[in-house]
Design an enzyme around this catalytic site. Sequence first.
Site, PDB file in Angstrom:
ATOM      1  N   HIS A  70     108.571 -51.202 178.266  1.00  0.00           N
ATOM      2  CA  HIS A  70     109.479 -50.369 177.453  1.00  0.00           C
ATOM      3  C   HIS A  70     110.759 -50.024 178.216  1.00  0.00           C
ATOM      4  O   HIS A  70     111.291 -48.929 178.095  1.00  0.00           O
ATOM      5  CB  HIS A  70     108.800 -49.074 176.996  1.00  0.00           C
ATOM      6  CG  HIS A  70     107.626 -49.282 176.089  1.00  0.00           C
ATOM      7  ND1 HIS A  70     107.729 -49.296 174.721  1.00  0.00           N
ATOM      8  CD2 HIS A  70     106.315 -49.496 176.357  1.00  0.00           C
ATOM      9  CE1 HIS A  70     106.530 -49.491 174.186  1.00  0.00           C
ATOM     10  NE2 HIS A  70     105.652 -49.627 175.156  1.00  0.00           N
ATOM     11  N   ASN A 143     103.910 -46.730 168.789  1.00  0.00           N
ATOM     12  CA  ASN A 143     104.583 -48.006 168.564  1.00  0.00           C
ATOM     13  C   ASN A 143     104.859 -48.181 167.074  1.00  0.00           C
ATOM     14  O   ASN A 143     104.337 -47.429 166.255  1.00  0.00           O
ATOM     15  CB  ASN A 143     103.698 -49.173 169.029  1.00  0.00           C
ATOM     16  CG  ASN A 143     103.782 -49.416 170.533  1.00  0.00           C
ATOM     17  OD1 ASN A 143     104.664 -48.899 171.211  1.00  0.00           O
ATOM     18  ND2 ASN A 143     102.861 -50.210 171.046  1.00  0.00           N
ATOM     19  N   HIS A 334     104.342 -39.013 177.897  1.00  0.00           N
ATOM     20  CA  HIS A 334     102.968 -39.171 178.388  1.00  0.00           C
ATOM     21  C   HIS A 334     101.993 -38.960 177.233  1.00  0.00           C
ATOM     22  O   HIS A 334     101.996 -37.888 176.622  1.00  0.00           O
ATOM     23  CB  HIS A 334     102.712 -38.144 179.493  1.00  0.00           C
ATOM     24  CG  HIS A 334     101.441 -38.365 180.252  1.00  0.00           C
ATOM     25  ND1 HIS A 334     100.350 -39.008 179.725  1.00  0.00           N
ATOM     26  CD2 HIS A 334     101.095 -38.038 181.525  1.00  0.00           C
ATOM     27  CE1 HIS A 334      99.384 -39.055 180.630  1.00  0.00           C
ATOM     28  NE2 HIS A 334      99.812 -38.483 181.726  1.00  0.00           N
TER      29      HIS A 334
HETATM   30 FE1  HDE Z   1     102.327 -47.354 177.103  1.00  0.00          FE
HETATM   31  N1  HDE Z   1     103.135 -47.169 178.947  1.00  0.00           N
HETATM   32  N2  HDE Z   1     100.600 -48.012 177.903  1.00  0.00           N
HETATM   33  N3  HDE Z   1     101.569 -47.779 175.255  1.00  0.00           N
HETATM   34  N4  HDE Z   1     104.041 -46.811 176.279  1.00  0.00           N
HETATM   35  C1  HDE Z   1     104.408 -46.823 179.231  1.00  0.00           C
HETATM   36  O1  HDE Z   1     105.075 -45.284 180.930  1.00  0.00           O
HETATM   37  C2  HDE Z   1     100.254 -47.867 179.199  1.00  0.00           C
HETATM   38  C3  HDE Z   1     100.337 -48.282 174.976  1.00  0.00           C
HETATM   39  C4  HDE Z   1     104.290 -46.646 174.950  1.00  0.00           C
HETATM   40  O2  HDE Z   1     110.167 -44.386 175.824  1.00  0.00           O
HETATM   41  C5  HDE Z   1     104.649 -46.619 180.705  1.00  0.00           C
HETATM   42  O3  HDE Z   1     106.907 -44.107 181.580  1.00  0.00           O
HETATM   43  C6  HDE Z   1      98.903 -48.302 179.400  1.00  0.00           C
HETATM   44  C7  HDE Z   1     100.051 -48.183 173.576  1.00  0.00           C
HETATM   45  C8  HDE Z   1     105.674 -46.294 174.739  1.00  0.00           C
HETATM   46  O4  HDE Z   1     109.694 -43.775 177.875  1.00  0.00           O
HETATM   47  C9  HDE Z   1     103.265 -46.868 181.312  1.00  0.00           C
HETATM   48  C10 HDE Z   1      98.464 -48.721 178.180  1.00  0.00           C
HETATM   49  C11 HDE Z   1     101.168 -47.610 173.034  1.00  0.00           C
HETATM   50  C12 HDE Z   1     106.234 -46.244 176.014  1.00  0.00           C
HETATM   51  C13 HDE Z   1     102.424 -47.184 180.089  1.00  0.00           C
HETATM   52  C14 HDE Z   1      99.531 -48.529 177.246  1.00  0.00           C
HETATM   53  C15 HDE Z   1     102.090 -47.363 174.094  1.00  0.00           C
HETATM   54  C16 HDE Z   1     105.195 -46.576 176.945  1.00  0.00           C
HETATM   55  C17 HDE Z   1     105.803 -47.438 181.254  1.00  0.00           C
HETATM   56  C18 HDE Z   1      97.127 -49.330 177.813  1.00  0.00           C
HETATM   57  C19 HDE Z   1     101.413 -47.293 171.556  1.00  0.00           C
HETATM   58  C20 HDE Z   1     107.681 -45.932 176.354  1.00  0.00           C
HETATM   59  C21 HDE Z   1     106.921 -46.470 181.566  1.00  0.00           C
HETATM   60  C22 HDE Z   1      96.036 -48.554 178.122  1.00  0.00           C
HETATM   61  C23 HDE Z   1     100.593 -46.206 171.098  1.00  0.00           C
HETATM   62  C24 HDE Z   1     107.919 -44.455 176.515  1.00  0.00           C
HETATM   63  C25 HDE Z   1     106.352 -45.164 181.363  1.00  0.00           C
HETATM   64  C26 HDE Z   1     109.373 -44.181 176.765  1.00  0.00           C
HETATM   65  C27 HDE Z   1     105.376 -46.619 178.324  1.00  0.00           C
HETATM   66  C28 HDE Z   1     101.110 -47.430 180.197  1.00  0.00           C
HETATM   67  C29 HDE Z   1      99.425 -48.904 175.908  1.00  0.00           C
HETATM   68  C30 HDE Z   1     103.378 -46.778 173.851  1.00  0.00           C
HETATM   69  C31 HDE Z   1     103.182 -47.921 182.365  1.00  0.00           C
HETATM   70  C32 HDE Z   1      98.165 -48.299 180.707  1.00  0.00           C
HETATM   71  C33 HDE Z   1      98.770 -48.608 172.868  1.00  0.00           C
HETATM   72  C34 HDE Z   1     106.372 -46.029 173.413  1.00  0.00           C
HETATM   73  O5  HDE Z   1     102.769 -45.712 181.924  1.00  0.00           O
END
Ligand code: HDE
Length: 663
Positions: A70, A143, A334
């Site tokens: 992202h 999402n 978060h």
């Molecule tokens: Fe994320 N995700 N994600 N994700 N995610 C991040 O956090 C993660 C997942 C989502 O505009 C990270 O600060 C894991 C689903 C958005 O700043 C990180 C798993 C959904 C954003 C991270 C998921 C999301 C992130 C990267 C699987 C939809 C952007 C930078 C278990 C519900 C937020 C950060 C923004 C960002 C981890 C799966 C949505 C790496 C481990 C499912 C919208 O922490």
Amino acid sequence: MTNNKKLEQLEQFKASDAGKPITTNQGVKITDDEHSLKVGDRGPTLLEDFHFREKMTHFDHERIPERVVHARGTAAHGTFECYEDASDITMANFLNQKGKITPVFVRFSTVAGSRGSADTVRDARGFATKFYTEEGNYDLVGNNIPVFFIQDAMKFPDFVHAVKPEPHNEIPQAQSAHDTFWDFVANNQESAHMVMWHMSDRSIPRSYRTMEGFGVNTFRFVNEAGQAHFVKFHWKPVLGVHSLVWDEAQKIAGKDPDFHRRDLYENIEAGNYPQYELCVQLIRQEDEFNFDFDILDPTKIWPEELVPLRKLGIMTLNRNVDNFFAETEQAAFHAGHVVRGIDFSNDPLLQGRLFSYTDTQLIRLGGPNFHELPINRPVCPFHNNQRDGYNRMTINKGQVSYHKNSLQQNTPYEVPANEGGYEHYQEKVEGRKVRARSESFKDHFSQARMFWESMTPVEQEHITKAFSFEVGKVEDKGVRQQVVDMFANVSRPLAETIAKNVGVMPPDASIAEVTAPFISKAVSMYENPVPFLKSKKVGVIVNEESNISAIKQSLEAQGITVELISNHQGEIDGQPIDHSLETASPVLYDGLVIAAMFNDTVTNKKVDTFADEIYNHYKTLAFLHQGAVSEEYNQHPGVTDSVDDFIDALKLGRHFDRTNATG
Ligand code: HDE
């Protein structure tokens, strides 16, 4: 001045340099910001030049790591208004009073691309909302697609490694159309349902203003009486869900890589504030096992026809950021930032997310104090015994930084649950420690099939084309074949067409299609399109002969954003011309009015190219004069010869009933 407490709070951090003397960071006024201090005007630079040293050092450290996923995104401020008291289902304070306003900050993003990648690539979009509630920050980190590629957070690094540019040559940027992504899909078949959505037009939104948002994971709502419901979150855009078409999306990536960012920014500046309704689906605790899918499985939706939506409120985005880095880039969302009344489920994807967000932000935002950054601070007071660390801003007074204590009468004090303290839902859990996946998570194809069967023929055609493009870009023939075989479980005709288009064998006869448990028309974009006009963008090609002000007036009276295009910029009849035929592009408009014939063939040819492109992307077209091209397109859906008819046709959206368009 505003009913937005967050915006008021941010004011105290803002600074303007306009009209001020230039100084160092220490406040020393500077006489010369152009030349470094030297021995003679051709001599060596002196280390004692504190202004040069400070300016260069700061510059050298201006970049922070981009988000690991992202990375590319854009954000806006707004408010959330509660529709009605929802205390029967949650004690979340921002949902407990009709008309209550809560400030929000929303960041939209793509997932795979780097910070500088194009907006319109085929990808899921992030939709992350920070609610600055009176009882602390609540982040709904969602999402625009309601399911995910994997079921267990353990696999997230593998999935992301597969979709990102390949490690040996860092190619391709921001695309899933390459070997490692499809190799991952074929070898991790839990991805099937999400891949169907990813191949649909959901992955190429027209605008951040016209896409849905989904919390994806299953959460819990808890009310004052301690009763809980499983809950899924939805954002429904008031303008409806609208997408680009693939050929157009690819061209926009070159013509205007900032297409979505610009669209959001410009519409907020113009007062076309995007709005989304917050809805929830609720399942009672006692109904946890009453569905033919596991309600904790993030690769499954809860069909809206089975579990209806309840509307909780409406969000309006009405203010752009003042500084992209300070606000958008430094925002830290978060999935684990919840407030009283909102709790977690045992969804294994969600559980892993709870670890990852703070962990990644610790390095991205330089230490443990990023909650103090202006954009991340809650609007309610916060107190605890955490101290020190990089970039600590708060000057905590007093001798005490521990609990319990007598020197400070045991403060900051704990708050009992019945006085507003957060209490975790007391779910009873029992089991052996195992590395395992529940049997109830093992059906990977039924809902993928349900999605396919719930599509209109146009959507099915687009999905088939998208698969053919993406799998066709895979160099390894074995991977192509595996993908074809995998999707024969979802639809044999689909798999056979892909096989033919990408040059591999039809799927083995032994692979049987699963049956769809249900048809959910709610997942189709085109089943119930929402017509609208306000904020659509129309290009009008004009010259000295055109009736510019009348055309402009009729369109603008409908709230349409108009850009005038001609063979040169400048002015015609006192009207400023926004673009030449070179700086404009038909892919950037929802519709095109051609109100001019030029006297040279080259210019007219360029206009014809505009018309062709608009036509092939199913968009509305008006020819206000007769000519060879207008005759060619005569009688086709969405091709008109008056401004009034144009407006009616534009309102409907794309004209997919054009049988001979190539888009
Ligand atoms: Fe994320 N995700 N994600 N994700 N995610 C991040 O956090 C993660 C997942 C989502 O505009 C990270 O600060 C894991 C689903 C958005 O700043 C990180 C798993 C959904 C954003 C991270 C998921 C999301 C992130 C990267 C699987 C939809 C952007 C930078 C278990 C519900 C937020 C950060 C923004 C960002 C981890 C799966 C949505 C790496 C481990 C499912 C919208 O922490």
